[in-house]
Structure formats: C-alpha cells, structure tokens
Write a protein that holds these residues in place. Structure first.
Motif, PDB file in Angstrom:
ATOM      1  N   GLY A   1       0.781  -1.229   0.000  1.00  0.00           N
ATOM      2  CA  GLY A   1       0.000   0.000   0.000  1.00  0.00           C
ATOM      3  C   GLY A   1       0.812   1.278   0.000  1.00  0.00           C
ATOM      4  N   GLY A   2       2.131   1.153   0.009  1.00  0.00           N
ATOM      5  CA  GLY A   2       2.957   2.336  -0.013  1.00  0.00           C
ATOM      6  C   GLY A   2       2.926   3.032  -1.362  1.00  0.00           C
TER       7      GLY A   2
ATOM      8  N   LEU B   1      -2.200   7.863   3.283  1.00  0.00           N
ATOM      9  CA  LEU B   1      -2.032   6.530   2.721  1.00  0.00           C
ATOM     10  C   LEU B   1      -2.562   5.525   3.724  1.00  0.00           C
ATOM     11  N   ARG B   2      -3.039   4.403   3.206  1.00  0.00           N
ATOM     12  CA  ARG B   2      -3.396   3.302   4.088  1.00  0.00           C
ATOM     13  C   ARG B   2      -2.562   2.088   3.709  1.00  0.00           C
TER      14      ARG B   2
ATOM     15  N   THR C   1       8.977   9.541   5.305  1.00  0.00           N
ATOM     16  CA  THR C   1       9.515   8.736   4.214  1.00  0.00           C
ATOM     17  C   THR C   1      10.380   7.611   4.769  1.00  0.00           C
ATOM     18  N   ALA C   2      10.040   6.382   4.403  1.00  0.00           N
ATOM     19  CA  ALA C   2      10.734   5.215   4.930  1.00  0.00           C
ATOM     20  C   ALA C   2      10.142   3.962   4.293  1.00  0.00           C
TER      21      ALA C   2
ATOM     22  N   VAL D   1       7.221   4.107   1.447  1.00  0.00           N
ATOM     23  CA  VAL D   1       6.392   5.308   1.515  1.00  0.00           C
ATOM     24  C   VAL D   1       7.298   6.500   1.285  1.00  0.00           C
ATOM     25  N   THR D   2       6.969   7.300   0.295  1.00  0.00           N
ATOM     26  CA  THR D   2       7.749   8.495  -0.010  1.00  0.00           C
ATOM     27  C   THR D   2       6.826   9.701   0.049  1.00  0.00           C
ATOM     28  N   VAL D   3       7.174  10.629   0.911  1.00  0.00           N
ATOM     29  CA  VAL D   3       6.382  11.851   1.053  1.00  0.00           C
ATOM     30  C   VAL D   3       7.193  12.993   0.474  1.00  0.00           C
TER      31      VAL D   3
END
Length: 120
Positions: free
Chosen positions: A7-8, A17-18, A89-90, A116-118
């Motif tokens: 889901g990332g 995000l979920r 972000t990680a 996950v990248t923000v």
C-alpha cells in the motif's frame, strides 16, 4: 509465519495513505502486531502496536496522525496515515511482537516492507 506489507507509494506532504499487512501462519487477533519503519541511514523506529485484545499503542510522533486497525476476518492489519510529512519517508514493515506490546518497541517476524515516499 509471514507478514507482508503493501500500500505504499508517493504522496504529497499533508496527504494520506493506508498500508495493509497480510498475515499467514498466524492469526492477527491472537498475536500482537507491530508496525515499524526504517528510513535511509536511520535506525528502525516503532510506529504502532496492537495487542490481541485490541489495545493500541503509538509512537509519540505518530499520535493523532496514524491509526492502526485490524480485520480479523481477513487476517489483516492496517495503518492509516494522515497528515504525512517528509520525515515519514521510509520503508514500512509489519511484524509480530513477542512481548504483546509490553516492551515497546520490539518485533521478531517480519516480511517484505513497503516504501512510503512523502514529497512534493
């Protein structure tokens, strides 16, 4: 025991995000499940933990922004992330917690994480 996070993706700051965690070889309502993350060059960081009776614990920087939930029928655990920041972000992982959330933050079995990248 296998746990796989998914889901990332790429999301803008302030977005949501979920993440999902699919478990096999264990029942998510019988084991404590923990989310943790690892950013490049940083140590692993605990995010949230849910006990088998549904009590949930969060890291200080996640309180009020992240919500962990569980679907026993689907044997899945979720992490709803709101108001995301660049520092979120990680790579995110779900894992079992051998101490049932009593010794935050610990984990043993985990599988593939999700990035996950923000960023704007």
């Amino acid at each position: 025991v296998q746990l796989q996070a998914s889901g990332g993706g790429l999301v803008q700051p302030g977005g949501s995000l979920r993440l999902s965690c699919a478990a096999s070889g264990l029942a998510v309502d019988y084991d404590a499940i923990v989310w943790f993350r690892q950013a490049p060059g940083k140590e692993r960081e605990g995010i949230s933990c849910v006990t088998k009776n549904g009590s949930t614990y969060y890291g200080e920087s996640m309180k009020g922004r992240f919500t962990m939930s569980r679907d026993n029928a689907k044997n899945k655990v979720y992490l709803q992330m709101n108001s995301l920041k660049s520092e979120d972000t990680a790579v995110y992982y779900c894992a079992t917690d051998p101490y049932s959330c009593r010794r935050l933050w610990t984990w043993d079995y985990w599988g593939q994480g999700t990035q996950v990248t923000v960023s704007s």
